[in-house]
Design a protein around this motif. Structure first.
Motif, PDB file in Angstrom:
ATOM      1  N   ASN A 204      35.557  39.287  33.728  1.00  0.00           N
ATOM      2  CA  ASN A 204      34.291  39.762  34.301  1.00  0.00           C
ATOM      3  C   ASN A 204      33.344  38.615  34.579  1.00  0.00           C
ATOM      4  O   ASN A 204      32.658  38.591  35.599  1.00  0.00           O
TER       5      ASN A 204
ATOM      6  N   GLN B 191      34.919  36.498  37.699  1.00  0.00           N
ATOM      7  CA  GLN B 191      34.844  37.206  38.972  1.00  0.00           C
ATOM      8  C   GLN B 191      33.407  37.620  39.291  1.00  0.00           C
ATOM      9  O   GLN B 191      33.001  37.607  40.443  1.00  0.00           O
ATOM     10  N   GLY B 192      32.666  38.005  38.254  1.00  0.00           N
ATOM     11  CA  GLY B 192      31.273  38.390  38.463  1.00  0.00           C
ATOM     12  C   GLY B 192      30.462  37.217  38.977  1.00  0.00           C
ATOM     13  O   GLY B 192      29.675  37.356  39.912  1.00  0.00           O
TER      14      GLY B 192
ATOM     15  N   TYR C 134      35.196  42.453  43.935  1.00  0.00           N
ATOM     16  CA  TYR C 134      35.017  42.073  42.524  1.00  0.00           C
ATOM     17  C   TYR C 134      35.746  43.063  41.611  1.00  0.00           C
ATOM     18  O   TYR C 134      36.482  42.674  40.711  1.00  0.00           O
TER      19      TYR C 134
ATOM     20  N   PHE D 244      39.473  42.575  41.830  1.00  0.00           N
ATOM     21  CA  PHE D 244      39.885  41.365  41.119  1.00  0.00           C
ATOM     22  C   PHE D 244      39.911  41.619  39.616  1.00  0.00           C
ATOM     23  O   PHE D 244      40.835  41.228  38.922  1.00  0.00           O
ATOM     24  N   VAL D 245      38.866  42.287  39.123  1.00  0.00           N
ATOM     25  CA  VAL D 245      38.785  42.548  37.687  1.00  0.00           C
ATOM     26  C   VAL D 245      39.959  43.417  37.255  1.00  0.00           C
ATOM     27  O   VAL D 245      40.588  43.168  36.226  1.00  0.00           O
TER      28      VAL D 245
ATOM     29  N   SER E   8      31.740  42.843  48.879  1.00  0.00           N
ATOM     30  CA  SER E   8      31.980  41.826  47.855  1.00  0.00           C
ATOM     31  C   SER E   8      32.096  42.467  46.475  1.00  0.00           C
ATOM     32  O   SER E   8      32.958  42.097  45.676  1.00  0.00           O
TER      33      SER E   8
ATOM     34  N   ASN F 197      31.366  36.523  42.462  1.00  0.00           N
ATOM     35  CA  ASN F 197      30.787  37.581  43.284  1.00  0.00           C
ATOM     36  C   ASN F 197      29.308  37.292  43.548  1.00  0.00           C
ATOM     37  O   ASN F 197      28.836  37.358  44.680  1.00  0.00           O
TER      38      ASN F 197
END
Lengths: 623, 578
Positions: free
Chosen positions: A95, A98-99, B226, B229-230, B222, A102
């Motif tokens: 998280n 990727q967060g 996300y 991907f998670v 986006s 993002n």
């Protein structure tokens, strides 16, 4: 200098991660600490295993395994907790990584959208794109692997170091010496590989540039049978790239075996030195302690080896981060305007009153700073240029002393050769660029005082480049006004003469367009962009070469749509086709950034000047 | 991936040497824990300083050799991988040079660039990984296990089982996540595609004040990415803990059973330590293997894209015994049908029958999409016909040597480019050995001499990439001059003066008809003024020849021609400008 800024960029990435994920990062840290401690407990257990459990077992005649069993149970429990910690930190890290990516992506895009047009003029689109693809990718590695590795390794290093000190000081010093040797070699190698890495990047840039140019001109290469020459030139560049890329990769690949074997050397030295001490009866160094120490010696050099492997990722990430932040730090478009466009209605006294509901009548709300009063000026669409000078770079002026008056509903045509400054004029009206001198007024308000979004909302634009977006036909038309109903969109399409072909598309108005509407013809795309402007329903229109790449027959259709759209609006038309120009209220003939002639078609023909030459194709001195 | 192996070329030696050295490195590395055991057992616990030093020296020697083989393995892997990628790039580039127009149409320019750059780099990294780790990990795994086996059979069997479990779990995770990842990467490409669209359309976005709208759209996409991907990576998050769990279990078992063995005198304490390090290196190798597996699958997309270029069949090749000279400038179309996709039924040209005499000047007019460019592109065999034949100088174009044909038939393409280099260098594309005089002549014919003379560096003016430092009209005239350098028998101008003003356009046509009167000239144009002085004009209408006659006759007899002519004469002229 360079090193410092790359360090700063890396720290900034860290700060970025931390800012949005404080709690997560905290959990990750706990998880890493937990799992590292479990590993440490295991290593320590291995030390005591021999001295405290196995040797007593071999010495005593009664084989009592209960204390060992108990110790192992305890160890298993700790290890199990360690595994749990490891899962927690790995999972939360997903998280976080990727967060953060993002967030970076979104911030990047958001800032990019706010940049002035000038930025896009001066930066290759490919370069901007590579920030989104290549540069963000280098950060993924950094955030997801390098950071956790760093924490993990430093915990292992510190705890192992303490354990070593407790066990034996001289051996610790020896180990430290060897580890500093490893660090030194890593430092040297990374310095060298950085140098080659940069030269590799330079060569890659050269090869990419060459490939791009040749691929763009591939058809010309074919037509001129230039294939062999093109391959020869490519070979030279390609070989240079191979050479530098080989060096960069080779140097980088040395660091792992080198460090691993310095580690081995360190082990041997400790074993011999420790053995010597233990055998010569050095105080406090038992055989068990020595064996334990040798284990520690191994676990001390391992994280250093691992860290040295990450050096390349860090070098790459710092380069990526610096490009990314360069784009993010770019100065956004400034807007000092304070005059707003508002819906108004007329009250019983005939005054304009601002209202929230849609009234289809608009006015400029002009607050006066001096006395705090507010005046409402109805939106009519009068544009005046007064002595406007402009240059893109500040020094070289491309427009000189432009004076122009467009009364509401008038059609103004701009003609002249490429580079004469026609498009530039239209770009000044919507403030894509700001003028150096003079004044542009909209309904008698200096456009610098008008908020940019409100100014642009009051201007419709149809360009030669249609710029359709991925989405349905309906969505593309609605782009002009987001709250337009389906009916409004369809009637705009009718006005633009587009309804006919749209209804013949496979899914009508719901047909998906991709690749800028590649499945449509140029004329059809243009009709859609006219419909888009029609939905917006602005009082002022700018048509920049809207029909220039359409053939004569399709043009008639598009032209009809445009004429209907222009009716009752102030329009600025740039075109080289007379059908578009001749009924203009005023034609401006431009040359080298100046208006050299102005008047109606008849007046200009009468004058027999530059317009007449262009019109009849009889260029002076060209016959 | 296998298909690409031949691109190792002369670096094949390195590709073989690298695994060999890696193998040696692994053997030495495996030996080291064994020596460590000896150091502990014989040296330290045996309280024998001589043995300690002896084994110590042995270990140093091993470490030295391991270092040397490690460095050599790395060096060879780097050499093989970078050599491979250079060969691959060259191979692809060479292949693209062989492409015919229809091949080029199939791949867009940016896609070819990505394939030659990013994709090749991805494969290079994968190759380097494979050379190093794909050899290292399995041999490490096997050798370590064999050493365990030599020390203690029962425990080694337990390890074998543990390894199997771990291997299965890791590969299962990799297998499950792969399709998810492929999906995610597709979405990722789409997201980047929309960014590209936005960058390109920034003026429209800003003109309509849609910055916030676009931001919201992007944020949504986006965020969606996300989440995907998670989802994919949270599965990968099991990798590490599972591996740790198995390693820990093994270690606990070694401690427990090891203690028994030592107590019973079947195993030494030194053996215990080496067992522990073998267990760890076994599990590490498995972990690396699963990583490589993921890497290979990720690069497989790149391999696929590269193979698409390499395996693209080139449609236009030289015939056997080609005709090596073009005798005349006559052009004949005999019942020609042509489509861009063979067998699609969407014919761009149908039943074209045309005969053009040598030295004739022929205009071609018709709406966009009526097939004008397609028609002229068949003459220099930039595309092949579906049926019928095109003859130049009385011989089927498919019988000529392609280079000979294209040297005699000069096409000035509609979308034309200049290359970075001086004006002279650009002109010499038409004829490598041309003298400066010849270049000047060509420029004069194309009415380009005047503005070139006005440049500060004249003929040596450097043209930037894409010709951005000259205007559209100047670029077109330079392109015409470049084509004239060939001294062709047939000259085709495909809408090549659209950005040149009417007067200069007329001047060029005049010069061409006077100075190179014997050359057959085909002029495709939207502009009636460009073709009304031609000997004859072809009127094309959706892939058919609507009429082929003199301009005077056409004005009387042909509806399409008359419509266009009237529309344009009514407008008087045209403001096409340079």
């Amino acid at each position: 200098m360079k090193g410092k800024s790359s360090k700063r960029d890396i720290l900034r990435v860290l700060g970025y991660v931390f800012r949005h994920y404080k709690a997560h990062v905290f959990v990750v840290l706990l998880g890493i600490i937990g799992s590292s401690l479990a590993t440490l407990v295991m290593t320590l257990f291995m030390e005591v295993l021999i001295d405290d459990y196995i040797i007593p077992l071999t010495l005593s005649s009664v084989r009592d395994y209960s204390s060992l069993a108990f110790a192992i149970m305890r160890l298993s429990l700790v290890l199990f907790v360690g595994v749990l910690c490891s899962y927690v930190f790995n999972r939360v890290m997903v998280n976080v990584t990727q967060g953060s990516l993002n967030n970076l992506r979104k911030d990047l895009f958001s800032n990019m959208e706010s940049l002035p047009i000038k930025y896009f003029d001066t930066h290759a689109h490919g370069d901007i794109m590579s920030v989104y693809t290549n540069d963000i990718d280098t950060l993924r590695q950094l955030v997801s692997q390098v950071f956790p590795q760093l924490v993990h390794s430093s915990i292992t290093l510190i705890s192992t170091f303490i354990s070593m000190i407790v066990l034996d000081v001289p051996l610790t010093l020896l180990t430290l010496f060897m580890v500093s040797l490893m660090l030194f070699s890593t430092f040297k190698i990374s310095g060298l590989s950085k140098k080659y890495f940069f030269s590799q990047q330079k060569e890659i840039g050269k090869v990419n540039g060459y490939i791009e140019e040749m691929m763009e001109g591939q058809k010309v290469v074919k037509v001129f049978c230039h294939e062999k020459k093109a391959i020869e030139d490519f070979k030279v560049l390609n070989e240079e790239l191979r050479e530098s890329s080989y060096k960069a990769n080779m140097i980088a690949s040395i660091s792992m075996p080198l460090n691993a074997n310095i580690g081995n050397l360190s082990y041997v030295l400790c074993a011999i030195f420790g053995g010597f001490l233990a055998l010569s009866g050095h105080v406090g160094l038992t055989i068990g302690t020595l064996v334990a120490f040798l284990n520690l010696n191994k676990s001390f050099s391992q994280p250093v080896t691992q860290l040295s492997q990450q050096v390349n990722s860090v070098v790459m990430a710092s380069a990526g981060a610096s490009r990314l932040f360069a784009l993010m730090d770019e100065e956004p478009e400034k807007d000092d305007g304070y005059v707003e466009l508002v819906n108004v209605k007329t009250d019983e006294y005939g005054n304009l009153v601002e209202c929230r509901e849609k009234t289809n009548s608009w006015a400029w709300k002009h607050p006066h700073k001096a006395d705090g009063s507010v005046t409402y000026i109805p939106l009519e669409g009068e544009i005046t240029f007064n002595g406007v000078d402009f240059g893109y770079s500040g020094e070289k002026m491309v427009l000189h002393d432009i004076r122009m008056y467009a009364h509401p509903g008038q059609k103004i045509a701009l003609v002249g050769s490429t580079g004469a400054g026609k498009t530039t004029i239209t770009n000044l009206i919507n403030r894509f660029y700001d003028i150096q001198d003079g004044k542009i007024r909209y309904d008698n308000i200096n456009i610098n005082k008008i908020k940019k979004p409100d100014l642009r909302r009051s201007l419709g634009i149809v360009l030669q480049d249609t710029n359709l977006f991925t989405g349905t036909v309906m969505e593309n038309i609605r782009y002009g006004r987001l709250d337009a109903s389906d009916e409004e969109c369809i009637s705009a399409a009718r006005l633009a003469n587009a309804d006919d072909f749209i209804s013949r598309l496979p899914d009508g108005y719901d047909t998906m367009l991709t690749g800028g509407g590649a499945s449509l013809s140029q004329g059809q795309r243009q009709m859609l962009s006219i419909a888009r402007a029609a939905v917006q329903d602005p009082p002022v229109l700018i048509l920049d070469e809207a029909t220039s790449s359409i053939d004569t027959r399709t043009e008639a259709l598009v032209q009809k749509g445009m004429d209907r759209l222009m009716k009752g609006r102030t329009s600025f038309v740039i075109a080289h086709r007379l059908s578009t120009i001749r009924n203009a209220d005023c034609i401006m003939v431009m040359d080298h950034g100046r208006i050299i002639e102005r008047g109606t078609h008849e007046e200009l023909i009468e004058k027999k000047g530059r317009y007449y030459q262009l019109y009849t194709g009889k260029g002076a001195g060209n016959e | 991936m296998r298909k690409l192996a031949r691109y190792f070329g002369k670096y094949k030696v390195n590709a073989i040497l690298s695994p060999l050295f890696t193998f040696a490195e692994v053997l030495l590395e495996i030996l080291i824990p064994f020596i460590i055991a000896l150091i502990i057992d014989k040296g330290i616990e045996g309280r024998n300083m001589d043995a300690l030093i002896r084994y110590g020296v042995l270990m140093v020697i091993c470490a030295l050799f391991s270092l040397i083989s490690g460095v050599l393995a790395g060096k060879n892997a780097a050499k093989a991988a970078t050599g491979f990628s250079a060969n691959l790039r060259e191979g692809m580039y060479g292949r693209i040079q062989e492409f015919s127009f229809s091949n080029i149409d199939k791949f867009s320019t940016p896609s070819l660039v990505t394939r030659l750059t990013t994709d090749v780099t991805n494969v290079q990294n994968a190759v380097q990984m494979i050379l190093r780790i794909l050899v290292r990990a399995p041999s490490m795994l096997i050798a370590s296990w064999l050493m365990c086996f030599a020390i203690n059979r029962e425990l080694s069997l337990v390890f074998f089982f543990a390894m199997l479990v771990l291997g299965c779990v890791l590969f299962a995770i990799a297998k499950i996540t792969m399709p998810i990842f492929q999906n995610v990467f597709k979405r990722y490409d789409e997201l980047n595609g929309s960014v590209e669209e936005n960058v390109g359309a920034i003026r429209t976005v800003k003109a309509y004040v849609r910055e916030d709208y676009e931001k919201k759209k992007f944020d949504k996409a986006s965020d969606n990415l996300y989440r995907m991907f998670v989802k994919a990576e949270s599965l990968l998050a099991f990798n590490n803990p599972v591996m740790m769990f198995v390693i820990y279990s093994c270690i606990v078992m070694v401690s427990w059973f090891g203690a028994h063995y030592i107590a019973n005198g079947v195993m030494s304490t030194g053996n215990l330590t080496s067992l522990l390090s073998y267990v760890i290196s076994m599990m590490m190798s498995l972990m690396m293997l699963s990583m490589v597996f993921v890497m290979i699958t990720m690069s497989s997309a790149s391999v696929k894209r590269i193979n698409e270029v390499l395996s693209e069949s080139v449609e236009i090749t030289n015939p056997e015994d080609p005709v090596m000279s073009v005798s005349g400038g006559s052009i004949d179309f005999e019942n020609v049908t042509f489509s861009y996709k063979k067998g699609s039924g969407k014919n761009v040209l149908e039943n074209i029958d045309l005969h053009i005499k040598s030295g004739e000047t022929v205009g071609i007019i018709g709406a966009t999409g009526s097939g004008k460019s397609s028609l002229v592109n068949l003459i220099s065999r930039l595309y092949d016909v579906d049926s019928g034949c095109v003859k130049v100088g009385g011989i089927d174009v498919r019988k000529y040597d392609v280079e000979t044909l294209r040297d005699s038939v000069a096409v000035v393409l509609q979308k034309n480019v200049l290359f970075s280099g001086t004006i002279l260098e650009n002109l010499r594309w038409g004829n490598e050995k041309a003298s400066e005089e010849e270049c000047k002549e060509a420029l004069e014919l194309a009415s380009a001499d005047e503005f070139v003379e006005n440049f500060p560096d004249k003929y040596n003016t450097y043209i930037e990439q894409g010709g951005t430092n000259v205007s559209g009209g100047q670029r077109q005239r330079l392109c015409i001059a470049r084509a004239l350098m060939k001294k062709p028998k047939i000259l085709i101008l495909d809408d090549s003066t659209s950005a040149v003003d009417t007067a200069t356009d007329a001047k060029i046509r005049k010069a061409l008809s006077e100075k190179i009167s014997e050359t057959t000239k085909l002029i495709v144009s939207q502009r009636i003024s460009s073709i009304e002085s031609a000997d004859r004009v072809i009127v094309l209408d959706s892939g058919h020849v609507d009429a082929f006659d003199t301009p005077e006759n056409l004005l009387k007899t042909n509806a399409i021609y008359r419509e266009v002519a009237l529309a344009q004469s009514e407008r008087g002229g045209d403001f096409d400008q340079e």
